[in-house]
Scaffold this motif. Structure first.
Motif, PDB file in Angstrom:
ATOM      1  N   THR A 152      10.805  11.416 -45.013  1.00  0.00           N
ATOM      2  CA  THR A 152      10.021  10.658 -46.112  1.00  0.00           C
ATOM      3  C   THR A 152       8.383  10.095 -45.629  1.00  0.00           C
ATOM      4  O   THR A 152       7.825   9.523 -46.319  1.00  0.00           O
ATOM      5  N   HIS A 200       6.927   6.582 -59.112  1.00  0.00           N
ATOM      6  CA  HIS A 200       6.566   7.233 -57.815  1.00  0.00           C
ATOM      7  C   HIS A 200       7.732   6.936 -56.994  1.00  0.00           C
ATOM      8  O   HIS A 200       8.375   7.562 -56.169  1.00  0.00           O
ATOM      9  N   ASN A 251       0.408  12.945 -52.975  1.00  0.00           N
ATOM     10  CA  ASN A 251       1.117  12.245 -53.939  1.00  0.00           C
ATOM     11  C   ASN A 251       0.363  11.016 -54.335  1.00  0.00           C
ATOM     12  O   ASN A 251      -0.759  10.776 -53.788  1.00  0.00           O
ATOM     13  N   ALA A 252       1.075  10.385 -55.250  1.00  0.00           N
ATOM     14  CA  ALA A 252       0.159   9.188 -55.955  1.00  0.00           C
ATOM     15  C   ALA A 252      -0.278   8.216 -55.319  1.00  0.00           C
ATOM     16  O   ALA A 252      -1.363   7.844 -54.999  1.00  0.00           O
ATOM     17  N   SER A 253       0.470   7.788 -54.369  1.00  0.00           N
ATOM     18  CA  SER A 253       0.331   6.756 -53.273  1.00  0.00           C
ATOM     19  C   SER A 253      -0.655   6.825 -52.178  1.00  0.00           C
ATOM     20  O   SER A 253      -1.696   6.566 -51.879  1.00  0.00           O
ATOM     21  N   THR A 254      -0.769   8.261 -51.738  1.00  0.00           N
ATOM     22  CA  THR A 254      -1.580   8.710 -50.771  1.00  0.00           C
ATOM     23  C   THR A 254      -2.957   8.993 -51.445  1.00  0.00           C
ATOM     24  O   THR A 254      -3.993   8.578 -50.738  1.00  0.00           O
ATOM     25  N   HIS A 276      14.393  20.127 -58.793  1.00  0.00           N
ATOM     26  CA  HIS A 276      12.986  19.554 -58.346  1.00  0.00           C
ATOM     27  C   HIS A 276      12.015  20.256 -58.922  1.00  0.00           C
ATOM     28  O   HIS A 276      11.937  21.378 -59.053  1.00  0.00           O
ATOM     29  N   ARG A 298       6.786   5.852 -45.230  1.00  0.00           N
ATOM     30  CA  ARG A 298       5.336   6.551 -45.656  1.00  0.00           C
ATOM     31  C   ARG A 298       4.263   5.970 -45.030  1.00  0.00           C
ATOM     32  O   ARG A 298       3.195   6.658 -45.201  1.00  0.00           O
ATOM     33  N   HIS A 317       4.111  13.704 -47.523  1.00  0.00           N
ATOM     34  CA  HIS A 317       4.405  14.728 -48.340  1.00  0.00           C
ATOM     35  C   HIS A 317       3.505  14.801 -49.390  1.00  0.00           C
ATOM     36  O   HIS A 317       3.311  14.890 -50.591  1.00  0.00           O
ATOM     37  N   VAL A 326       8.902  20.368 -57.907  1.00  0.00           N
ATOM     38  CA  VAL A 326       7.941  21.143 -57.090  1.00  0.00           C
ATOM     39  C   VAL A 326       8.622  22.277 -56.331  1.00  0.00           C
ATOM     40  O   VAL A 326       8.148  23.463 -56.201  1.00  0.00           O
TER      41      VAL A 326
END
Length: 360
Positions: free
Chosen positions: A173, A211, A179-182, A250, A330, A176, A252
């Motif tokens: 984890t 998220h 993604n939204a937070s990145t 999933h 993360r 990845h 993705v």
């Protein structure tokens, strides 16, 4: 509203999410291979430096992490003054923002990243024990990153089986893609803001349940099954009634989620050592067989949430710490992305389409 789905927003060397082929790649290595063969510190080093460390480099990295685990006095005062009902993710967001002093000026660097990676689990553990009226446990300089986190939560040196299982989870984890937070972290960085501010933005995004939502429904599924003997009857009943089976499928990955594969591998090694992991392993095998029977050709495989739930429950992680623990791992990916963004920066400035009225 597209939510920028399918839009390429940046180039990165850090990771690749290959949904069609079921691969997650970190800096040229398969993440599942890294998770099964390397330590948290080694994979964090890879993401930050672009290579796996030598023994000397690894020792130096481990020492830096240990040195940065201790909370400054002013931060302890802040933690002690925050409202009692303030949940851990909000506390973490506030605590990290207090670190945005001169040490986090432009431009972001690896020493700053190490500081945040090291201190994040300490803040989480401090707040958890504070809220539950438990004595605060000081960080250990002699335990690795994962073991120290568990130690600070429980006050006991964790079992090797739990350290191993949580390490695999935390590596998988760690990163990845976009993604939204990145994305939030990279947007903040693109304005030439500091690393602490970028991570605060990422934590804010992770805090949202769409998220960083915890895999509590998978735990509920396993709790309701309860025993190996009950698995087939329970799952067959759900599928006959047309109900969803949480932890499978999933959006993705169109084949097996590689993170679930790695977590399955570690749990299979631990069969007989932890009853909860034994149950999860058996439920997965039974569910895959029944899904193929009830929904042939649908390619419904186990996703990472299934084994995340299994591992987190096995290490006795309280449900309220599922998202904070995800955040602890993360933070490595976020800080690596921030440094990459700063090294080749261009401010993010997307367009929007006006759909309101036009004055005459």
């Amino acid at each position: 509203m597209t939510g920028l789905a399918g839009i390429v927003a940046a180039e990165t060397r850090l990771s690749m999410v290959d949904g069609e082929n079921g691969r997650l790649i970190y800096q040229g290595y398969l993440a599942k291979d890294l998770a099964l063969n390397y330590s948290f510190e080694e994979v964090a080093y890879l993401l930050l430096y672009g290579k796996l460390p030598s023994k000397t480099e690894l020792h130096g990295f481990q020492c830096k992490l240990a040195e940065n685990r201790h909370l400054p006095a002013y931060l302890i005062r802040i933690l002690n003054e925050l409202p009692e009902d303030m949940e851990v993710m909000s506390v973490l967001r506030t605590a990290i923002s207090s670190l945005g002093r001169s040490e986090f000026g432009w431009k972001p660097n690896i020493d700053q990243a190490i500081r945040l990676i090291a201190i994040t689990p300490v803040i989480v553990a401090y707040r958890y024990r504070q809220q539950h009226n438990l004595p605060i446990i000081k960080p250990s300089d002699n335990l690795n990153h994962t073991a120290n986190y568990l130690y600070m939560l429980t006050g006991e040196v964790p079992k090797d089986v739990h350290i191993r299982a949580l390490t695999v989870y935390m590596i998988l984890t760690m990163e990845h893609g976009m993604n939204a937070s990145t994305f939030a972290a990279r947007v903040v960085t693109s304005t030439h803001s500091d690393l602490a501010s970028a991570i605060v933005g990422a934590i804010g995004a992770m805090k949202g349940p769409l998220h960083g939502g915890a895999p509590t429904e998978v735990i509920q599924l396993l709790d309701e099954i309860g025993s190996l003997e009950n698995a087939e009857l329970y799952i067959r009943g759900k599928l006959e009634r047309g109900e969803l089976l949480m932890g499978f499928g999933h959006r993705v990955y169109k084949t097996t989620d590689p993170r679930a594969e790695a977590l399955r591998s570690i749990t299979s090694e631990l069969i007989g050592e932890d009853a909860w992991l034994d149950l999860a392993y058996h439920v997965e095998k039974t569910a895959i067989q029944l899904l193929d029977e009830f929904k042939p050709g649908r390619r419904l495989y186990t996703n990472v949430e299934f084994y995340a739930a299994a591992v987190l429950k096995a290490v006795e992680m309280p449900a309220e710490l599922f998202t904070p623990t995800f955040t602890v791992s993360r933070t490595v990916g976020w800080t690596a992305h921030v440094i990459e963004q700063a090294d080749n920066n261009k401010i993010f400035r997307p367009q929007s389409e006006y759909v309101g009225e036009i004055p005459s």
